[in-house]
Design a protein around this motif. Structure first.
Motif, PDB file in Angstrom:
ATOM      1  N   LEU A 130       0.875  -1.356   0.070  1.00 60.81           N
ATOM      2  CA  LEU A 130       0.039   0.234   0.080  1.00 60.81           C
ATOM      3  C   LEU A 130       0.878   1.300   0.082  1.00 60.81           C
ATOM      4  O   LEU A 130       2.106   1.327   0.839  1.00 60.81           O
ATOM      5  CB  LEU A 130      -1.122  -0.156   1.227  1.00 60.81           C
ATOM      6  CG  LEU A 130      -2.077  -0.935   1.306  1.00 60.81           C
ATOM      7  CD1 LEU A 130      -2.686  -1.017   2.462  1.00 60.81           C
ATOM      8  CD2 LEU A 130      -2.889  -0.834   0.120  1.00 60.81           C
ATOM      9  N   GLN A 132       1.125   5.581  -0.136  1.00 56.02           N
ATOM     10  CA  GLN A 132       0.523   6.979  -0.210  1.00 56.02           C
ATOM     11  C   GLN A 132       0.867   7.746  -1.247  1.00 56.02           C
ATOM     12  O   GLN A 132       2.146   8.165  -1.358  1.00 56.02           O
ATOM     13  CB  GLN A 132       0.907   7.615   1.570  1.00 56.02           C
ATOM     14  CG  GLN A 132       0.162   6.819   2.458  1.00 56.02           C
ATOM     15  CD  GLN A 132       0.523   7.502   3.825  1.00 56.02           C
ATOM     16  OE1 GLN A 132       1.737   7.985   3.889  1.00 56.02           O
ATOM     17  NE2 GLN A 132      -0.393   7.587   4.628  1.00 56.02           N
ATOM     18  N   TRP A 139      -4.689   5.556   0.323  1.00 55.90           N
ATOM     19  CA  TRP A 139      -3.707   4.633   0.177  1.00 55.90           C
ATOM     20  C   TRP A 139      -3.961   4.012  -1.499  1.00 55.90           C
ATOM     21  O   TRP A 139      -4.983   3.844  -1.800  1.00 55.90           O
ATOM     22  CB  TRP A 139      -3.676   3.354   1.052  1.00 55.90           C
ATOM     23  CG  TRP A 139      -3.221   3.787   2.464  1.00 55.90           C
ATOM     24  CD1 TRP A 139      -3.995   4.327   3.357  1.00 55.90           C
ATOM     25  CD2 TRP A 139      -1.996   3.711   2.976  1.00 55.90           C
ATOM     26  NE1 TRP A 139      -3.244   4.707   4.406  1.00 55.90           N
ATOM     27  CE2 TRP A 139      -1.998   4.229   4.091  1.00 55.90           C
ATOM     28  CE3 TRP A 139      -0.802   3.181   2.203  1.00 55.90           C
ATOM     29  CZ2 TRP A 139      -1.023   4.316   5.072  1.00 55.90           C
ATOM     30  CZ3 TRP A 139       0.323   3.282   3.313  1.00 55.90           C
ATOM     31  CH2 TRP A 139       0.147   3.804   4.503  1.00 55.90           C
TER      32      TRP A 139
END
Length: 208
Positions: A130, A132, A139
């Motif tokens: 995941l 950012q 995410w």
């Protein structure tokens, strides 16, 4: 019930049945068409037009499936020969030659890297994460392709490939390592299905 309401009820029911049938048949039909297309494409790879029409080989190659089997056998044979020491060195020499030939090297190396990423010994899409990208609370599902891109002047960054939903395309982002969260409890295949399906496909936990 009036005839008009009865007709509307029948029409609504038929429409519901239509979509239920479409939901069942569409995945089956698309899957069958994809398999058929792949089979026919591989089956027609052999240049039968270059063979004399009065030969036995020409006759048998026109049967559906013969070309498909021969191409598979050829691929297996090349894989087998490449595993031997002597022939493997010849393949390596040819590989280096292709990667040094002007213009050809860009096409050859790009295609080779893509296949290596999916099925080669140096698979790249086997580390789901995941990441950012657009905000602290947003995410994206992605895959680490390179853990260190300091040679690009980006210390503490890594390369993450983020696939697009309902497509075979994607984008590569250079992301600080602290914004990347490895996914340890799902497999790469499950993560890829989840990302490509737009989050529709459910994920089975502990599949690694």
């Amino acid at each position: 019930m009036s005839p008009e309401l009865k007709m509307k009820a029948i029409a609504a029911r038929m429409l519901r049945y239509f979509f239920q049938g479409l939901l069942i048949l569409a995945p089956i039909g698309i899957t069958a068409f994809t398999i058929y297309w792949a089979f026919m494409t591989v089956d027609n790879l052999l240049p039968t037009s270059l063979l004399p029409e009065n030969t036995l080989v020409y006759k048998y190659l026109h049967y559906k499936g013969v070309g498909f089997v021969l191409v598979l056998l050829l691929i297996i044979m090349v894989g087998y020969l490449s595993s031997s020491f002597i022939v493997g060195r010849l393949f390596d020499m040819f590989d280096r030659l292709m990667e040094r030939t002007p213009f050809i090297k860009y096409i050859y190396s790009s295609v080779k890297d893509v296949f290596d990423a999916f099925v080669g010994e140096k698979k790249k899409f086997d580390h789901p994460v995941l990441v950012q990208l657009y905000g602290l609370d947003v995410w994206e599902m992605g895959f680490i392709t390179q853990t260190d891109v300091s040679y690009l002047g980006l210390e503490g960054y890594m390369a993450v490939y983020v696939p697009h939903a309902y497509a075979i395309t994607g984008k590569v982002f250079m992301v600080p390592k602290e914004r990347v969260k490895p996914l340890e409890n799902i497999s790469a295949g499950e993560a890829m299905k989840f990302a490509v399906s737009g989050g529709v496909t459910s994920i089975d936990h502990h599949t690694k």
